[in-house]
Every structure is written in C-alpha cells, then in structure tokens.
Design an enzyme around this catalytic site. Structure first.
Site, PDB file in Angstrom:
ATOM      1  N   HIS A 179       0.823  -1.222   0.000  1.00 42.82           N
ATOM      2  CA  HIS A 179       0.000   0.000   0.000  1.00 42.82           C
ATOM      3  C   HIS A 179       0.854   1.268   0.000  1.00 42.82           C
ATOM      4  O   HIS A 179       0.344   2.355  -0.279  1.00 42.82           O
ATOM      5  CB  HIS A 179      -0.912   0.047   1.232  1.00 42.82           C
ATOM      6  CG  HIS A 179      -1.948  -1.042   1.261  1.00 42.82           C
ATOM      7  ND1 HIS A 179      -2.820  -1.268   0.218  1.00 42.82           N
ATOM      8  CD2 HIS A 179      -2.264  -1.956   2.217  1.00 42.82           C
ATOM      9  CE1 HIS A 179      -3.615  -2.293   0.534  1.00 42.82           C
ATOM     10  NE2 HIS A 179      -3.292  -2.721   1.745  1.00 42.82           N
TER      11      HIS A 179
ATOM     12  N   ASP B 133      -4.197 -12.685   3.674  1.00 40.75           N
ATOM     13  CA  ASP B 133      -5.434 -12.229   4.306  1.00 40.75           C
ATOM     14  C   ASP B 133      -6.674 -12.594   3.484  1.00 40.75           C
ATOM     15  O   ASP B 133      -7.784 -12.260   3.868  1.00 40.75           O
ATOM     16  CB  ASP B 133      -5.392 -10.731   4.626  1.00 40.75           C
ATOM     17  CG  ASP B 133      -4.712  -9.903   3.560  1.00 40.75           C
ATOM     18  OD1 ASP B 133      -4.468 -10.428   2.452  1.00 40.75           O
ATOM     19  OD2 ASP B 133      -4.417  -8.723   3.823  1.00 40.75           O
TER      20      ASP B 133
HETATM   21  N1  Q9C Z   1     -11.797   1.167   8.465  1.00 39.24           N
HETATM   22  C1  Q9C Z   1      -2.416  -5.074   4.382  1.00 39.24           C
HETATM   23  O1  Q9C Z   1      -3.038  -6.129   4.351  1.00 39.24           O
HETATM   24  N2  Q9C Z   1      -7.933  -1.410   7.170  1.00 39.24           N
HETATM   25  N3  Q9C Z   1      -2.968  -3.944   4.774  1.00 39.24           N
HETATM   26  C2  Q9C Z   1      -8.407  -0.156   7.662  1.00 39.24           C
HETATM   27  C3  Q9C Z   1     -10.376   1.179   8.233  1.00 39.24           C
HETATM   28  C4  Q9C Z   1      -6.610  -1.356   6.716  1.00 39.24           C
HETATM   29  C5  Q9C Z   1      -4.350  -3.926   5.176  1.00 39.24           C
HETATM   30  C6  Q9C Z   1      -9.873  -0.201   7.947  1.00 39.24           C
HETATM   31  C7  Q9C Z   1      -6.197  -2.639   6.084  1.00 39.24           C
HETATM   32  C8  Q9C Z   1      -4.786  -2.583   5.606  1.00 39.24           C
HETATM   33  C9  Q9C Z   1      -0.986  -5.047   4.038  1.00 39.24           C
HETATM   34 ZN    ZN Z   2      -3.972  -6.997   2.850  1.00 32.88          ZN
END
Ligand code: Q9C
Ligand code: ZN
Length: 692
Positions: free
Chosen positions: A145, A278
């Site tokens: 990301h 994931d």
């Molecule tokens: N409502 C990776 O799997 N979620 N990053 C935030 C906010 C972030 C995942 C939710 C998920 C990031 C590397």
């Molecule tokens: Zn992820």
C-alpha cells in the site's frame, strides 16, 4: 546454513529470510493490532517445527540503503521513516502516524522498515543471480500500500517495488528485463500499481476484494479498467472481487483464465509475489476462504515461468494459524515436496463475470484472451453470489460478520451443501461404480457439453443442482471398510454414529450420519498393530483411557478389528464425530467439504497413513490404510505417531478404560464371537497395562 542429507543436490534451493528485529515494530501503547509481531514469529515457528529451515538456505536480513529506496520513495519521506524512531521524534511520532491512513509507529519502526525492504532486495538478487531457485521473505511491516510519499495500510516502504527497481535499474548485468508481480493479498496493491503504471518492464497483477470500490483501500484504483498507461498500457491487471467468501476455486479460475495465459505470453524473467495471506480462511479482515492447499496450487502454477525464479514476499494476513499453515504449504511447494488434496468448492457466478470483463478489457493487448470462454464452463461452474443465497429460517442459523455463513443441523443437510462442478468429475461406470474426481482444473479447453451430459447420466438427477453434484452424493457411491478397534467394535455403539443416539454408559447422544443406512456387511480381522489405552478422561465415557492403535505395524502385536462396510460419505461423518469436531457452542455444524475425499483416499492408500490437518486437534486425526478386503480399502483412524511417542515418554498418560467403556469393548468382542468374556477382559486389560 545448509542441511546435508544425501538428497540435497536434488532439492531446489529455497531461501528463507526472517529477522527478529522486524518484530520490534509494534503499536506504541501496546494496544492490540492485527499487524502484530506475532505474525512473522508464528510463521517462523511453524516452519521450524516442520524442519523447513534445515531444508532451506537461511539468509541474513539486511537494511536497505537509502539510494535504493530513492527509486520508489521521495527524499523527504525516506528521511521521515529513517528518523521516526529516534528520540527527537518521541513527542511527535504519534501525531505523524495519525496523519497517515492505518499506520502506527514506534521506536522499532525505522529499523523494521529498513530490514523488510533490504531483505526483499537480498532475496531478489540471490534468485535473479541463480544462486537460489526461490526465496520466501518473511518480513514486516508489509509494503504494497505504501506510495512514494505516503505510508498507508500498515505499510511503510514498498518492499516489492524497491526490489523490482533494484533489479531493473541497479543490476542490469543480471539480465532481468521483465518482471511479473503477482499480488494475491486480499487488498489492492495500490502503491505497487502506481509505481509501475506506465512501465511495460513490470507486469503488475493484483487480485483483491473490491466490493465495487467499498473495500480497503477504497476508490477506483483497483477496478479492472485500470490497465496501465502509455507504454505500460496492458501491463496492469486488476481482478476485483465483487464480494467476500472467495475461495480456492475462484482464485484457480482467475489463474487459469487470466493470469497463466498472459504470463505465458509475457514470459517474465523473475516473479515477485506480494504474498499477503489475508484472503485465507479465517482471516479477520479478508472475509475470504483460501486454504493452504489453495495457496500452494496458486504458487505451483507460477513455477512453470521464469525458470521457477520466485520471490515470495509477505504482505498482509492476520490469522496466525492461517498464515503459518499457508506459508508452510507454499514452502513445501517451492521445495517440491508433496502436496495433496483437491479443490472442493465451486466458483462464484460473479467470478466468471469478473473474468469475462477483465478478458474483454485486455484482449487488445493479449490476443490469447481474444477467444470466448467455453460456454459450458460458465453454465456448469457457478455458485450464486453470497448476497443471492437464501437462508432457511431455522433458529440454529448463525450469521457471521459477512452476513453470509450459517450453521445448520445435521438433519438439515440440503442440496446446496458444498457443490462440485460436473466438469471436475470422471465417473467410471464399468468399474464397480467407482467414482473418480479430477482436480485437474482444465485450462482453456473444458469438457464439451455432450461429454458433460454423458457424465451427468451416471448420477441421478436429484443429486445434481444447477449442474453441480454434492460431495456427499459423490462419496456415497464409494464403499470402504471402517475398521474399529475400540468401543465401536460393539455394533449398537457404532450405530450411534450412523443413526444418532446413545447406548448405556455414554454421556451424550451422537448426531449420526446424514445417510442413516446400516453397514452393508460386518467382518472381523486381526492386524499387526499395538493397541493401547491412553489419556485419562473422555467426554463420552468419563474417567478412563480410550483405545488407540499404534499407526506403526509391528508383527509382535495383534489387535482385533471389527470392520463395517459403509460409504466414504458415512466414514467422513464418523471421522468428524470421533474427533468431536461436529459441535461448536452446542451447535451441530455441517461439513462444508469432506475430510477425506477420493484424492486423499488415494494418497492414504499409497502412503498407509496420513495425519489430517483439519483434525489435528482431535484425538483420532491420523487415517490409517490397513489394506484391502473384497477389493475395498480398509480404513481406520487413530492418534499420530508422535502421540505414541508422547504415550511412551509419559507425557500423555496411559490409562485403563472406564467400566462402561470396558463393557462396551467386551460386548463387542463377545457378540462378534471373537473371544469369551474372560478372554476379552484379559485382552483389554493386557493392552491397557502393556508397558509402553
Ligand atoms: N476502516 C495489508 O493487508 N484497514 N494492509 C483499515 C479502516 C486497513 C491492510 C480499515 C487494512 C490494511 C498489508
Ligand atoms: Zn492486505
């Protein structure tokens, strides 16, 4: 560190990178967070427990040099991450973290980020040079990301992008000119996409939950129309899932009908996998259900390219067990060690829709996609989207977070139990009704419509739902001998597993099998295996030991077996009940897929014994193949060989059976006309007090 067993030279050289210093990036206040240090610890521990590092080359993690980060990140951003962990930032660190989306920072963050990126460079260089065939980089924080001037989504530096630029720009002498990045993390790899959007030297492929722009990182970047720009047009491929619950079958379908044909054409010099886990089953964030075996198949399908040069880089994945098991399965594939199992789910209708949309979007760039998908593939392989599934209103229904999963009574087993596409079945009528399921997922050519309907004639129409056959109707056509050596030797007790209910001395009734038909035959046999009584308490019988068969043969031992001829479907129900896995919170669960399917049966027959991963918490998790009778396989279930070691060492107590349990055993042996009552008591006591 190289192991030195004699077959080392035959084994692919697989590297592993892991460094405890990457665990020092934690939440500053000790608050729980899914992206936690235990993630990589759990993976490493799992690999160690399986002896994987011994069979690999363990590499040292290295910090990345700033000049290599500079190809991806701005100077200001590099400086920020470099200094963020120093004392002078103590008072500002939290505030800075809060400016980013889904980021925490602490005193260990800088070092971990530098090590993660540096490790992926190290791994990629070793593979590019040919020193190693492949590497698994077990790194954190993740990277995909991260953008040039921005940390986000738990990512600080874009580890994969940094390594890709290193190979292309810093090491032209390694001859790496075309790189395929496969991003199977459940989230879109927005950072990596941006980095190479106009670059045809990098083919970026990301499969992710999109939910029409509502899944993290929300927006349109992950849409299938994002195909790259300028010279990079056609070299950015997004597979945006419309919803959660995607499984092995959906991923395999995308591999077979999009990624693999394009990869053949592109012919990359090396592959980097942004390997988040994931999308794995039980992940708390992803809501998908890819199995370790599924991941291993995805990886295996990539190994035909780039002479097997693969760098697998950890991204997300937040269920410690799931990620550890998934990485383990991948490691075994890279080491070319055996992987068994078959795909037991069906592809979503929406998946075919996405595949067709992507193929249409890209066919101008990749002529191989410019052919219609076989029509019967689309007709026979489809499962309604989760949102379209209707639920029965039984009060035992339980919805999960996704609002789609459910739990039903055993007696409620319905036709939409897990479905197998007809195109995956080969039914051999001439062979005593034996049924063979094929997990060879077909590539472009699939069964013709007439072939498919020919197969369909061999199953009755009520076993087919929308072109699918349930695993139950498939396995109900296969017979096996279930060989019992404990309380199930007594027929009335065994029938509880088939018909439900209980007999004297049992504390709780059984739920029974879905197919309640009685065994077709009962015979007795003596086998050269040690019978022992271990553990000190059972749910069914109270205090006292239960019977186990040592999975190892030993000609000096003999054990009485009462064998019941039942179907493989019923055997699966017995396996589940015997391991007490059919209940959770007092609710009886359906079995989404068989514990022992035809492929696993074939494997057990070949290898004589197989510990079933899904049963690992049960007492009878190992399936034993004891030969054949009337040309049908003889199967039983017992503890693992390592449990026998634990019985021998005293770690697990050996114990005589409880009174009711003893009666059941003796009744079985007496009514089966194997022994007199006195002999039976002596036999059981002998086994129970045998010096282990
Ligand atoms: N409502 C990776 O799997 N979620 N990053 C935030 C906010 C972030 C995942 C939710 C998920 C990031 C590397
Ligand atoms: Zn992820």
């Amino acid at each position: 560190m190289m192991a030195s067993s004699p077959d080392d030279s035959l084994r692919p050289r697989v590297g592993l990178i892991y460094d405890e210093r990457m665990c020092r990036h934690t939440t500053p206040d000790g608050e729980a967070h899914p992206e936690c240090p235990e993630r990589i610890r759990a993976i490493w521990k799992k690999l160690e427990s399986e002896g994987i590092p011994r069979r690999c080359v363990v590499l040292n993690a290295k910090k990345v040099e700033d000049k290599y980060l500079a190809s991806v990140h701005t100077q200001n951003y590099i400086k920020l991450i470099k200094n963020i962990s120093s004392k002078e930032f103590d008072s500002r660190r939290q505030r800075i973290a809060s400016k980013f989306n889904s980021i925490y920072l602490n005193v260990g963050s800088s070092e971990a980020a530098y090590l993660a990126a540096g490790s992926v460079i190290e791994a990629s260089e070793k593979v590019a040079k040919g020193d190693l065939n492949s590497v698994i980089a077990i790194v954190r924080p993740p990277g995909h990301h991260a953008e040039s001037n921005e940390a986000m989504g738990f990512c600080l530096f874009n580890n994969v992008a940094v390594a890709v630029n290193y190979l292309l720009n810093e090491k032209p002498e390694l001859g790496i000119k075309k790189i395929l990045i496969v991003d199977w993390d459940v989230h879109h790899g927005n950072g990596t996409q941006k980095m190479f959007y106009k670059d045809p030297r990098v083919l970026f492929f990301s499969v992710h939950r999109f939910d029409f722009g509502c899944f993290y990182p929300s927006g349109d970047d992950g849409a299938y129309c994002m195909i790259g720009e300028g010279p990079g047009a056609g070299y950015n491929i997004n597979i945006p899932w419309e919803h959660g619950q995607c499984s092995d079958a959906d991923y395999i379908a995308v591999w077979d009908h999009v990624l693999i044909p394009i990869a053949k054409e592109y012919n990359p010099d090396i592959i980097l996998v942004s390997a988040g886990f994931d999308a794995a089953i039980d992940d708390p964030l992803g809501g998908c259900c890819v199995t370790p075996h599924g991941y291993s198949l995805l990886l295996q399908k990539l190994m035909q390219f780039a002479q097997g040069k693969i760098v697998m880089v950890l991204e997300g994945g937040y269920n410690l067990k799931s990620i550890a098991n998934s990485v383990l399965a991948c490691a075994k594939v890279l080491l070319q060690e055996e992987s068994v199992g078959s795909i037991q789910t069906a592809t979503f209708k929406s998946t075919w829709r996405v595949i067709e949309a992507v193929r249409h979007e890209l066919k101008g760039y990749w002529p191989v996609l410019d052919v219609e998908l076989p029509q019967n593939l689309l007709i026979t392989n489809s499962r309604p989207c989760p949102a379209e599934v209707t639920y029965s209103s039984s009060e035992s229904d339980v919805e999960n977070d996704e609002g789609t999963a459910r739990t039903i009574n055993f007696s409620d087993f319905v036709e939409d139990d897990v479905l197998l596409p007809l195109s995956k079945l080969k039914i051999d009528e001439g062979n005593h009704g034996k049924v063979i399921a094929s997990d060879q997922v077909q590539e472009e050519e699939s069964l013709s419509a007439s072939e498919a309907s020919h197969d369909a004639e061999l199953v009755t129409s009520n076993e087919i739902v929308d072109g699918y056959i349930t695993w139950r109707s498939l396995l109900s056509k296969v017979e096996v001998w279930y060989a019992s050596f404990g309380s199930n030797m007594w027929m009335p007790r065994f029938l509880c597993y088939i018909e439900g209910g209980k007999v004297e001395g049992m504390s709780a009734p059984c739920c029974g099998s879905l197919d309640k038909s009685s065994p077709k035959d009962v015979i007795w046999k003596i086998v050269p295996h040690r019978l022992l009584f271990g553990r000190s308490h059972t749910r069914t019988w109270g205090a006292g030991g239960v019977a186990f068969l040592d999975p190892e043969r030993s000609t000096s031992d003999k054990a009485y077996l009462c064998m019941y001829r039942i179907t493989l479907e019923q055997f699966n129900d017995v396996l589940l009940q015997e391991n007490s896995l059919h209940q959770e919170n007092g609710i009886i669960k359906q079995m989404a897929s068989p514990l022992l399917d035809l492929h696993i049966l074939e494997y057990v027959a070949k290898n004589k014994s197989l510990p079933l991963e899904a049963l690992k918490d049960g007492w009878y998790s190992t399936v034993l193949y004891l030969g054949k009778e009337d040309d049908l396989p003889i199967l039983t279930m017992t503890c693992s060989a390592s449990d026998v070691e634990r019985f021998k060492s005293g770690e697990l107590p050996a114990s005589v059976p409880a009174k009711d349990y003893m009666n059941t055993l003796v009744n079985g042996l007496v009514e089966g006309k194997q022994l007199t009552r006195e002999e039976a008591v002596a036999y059981v006591n002998g086994a129970a007090t045998w010096k282990l």
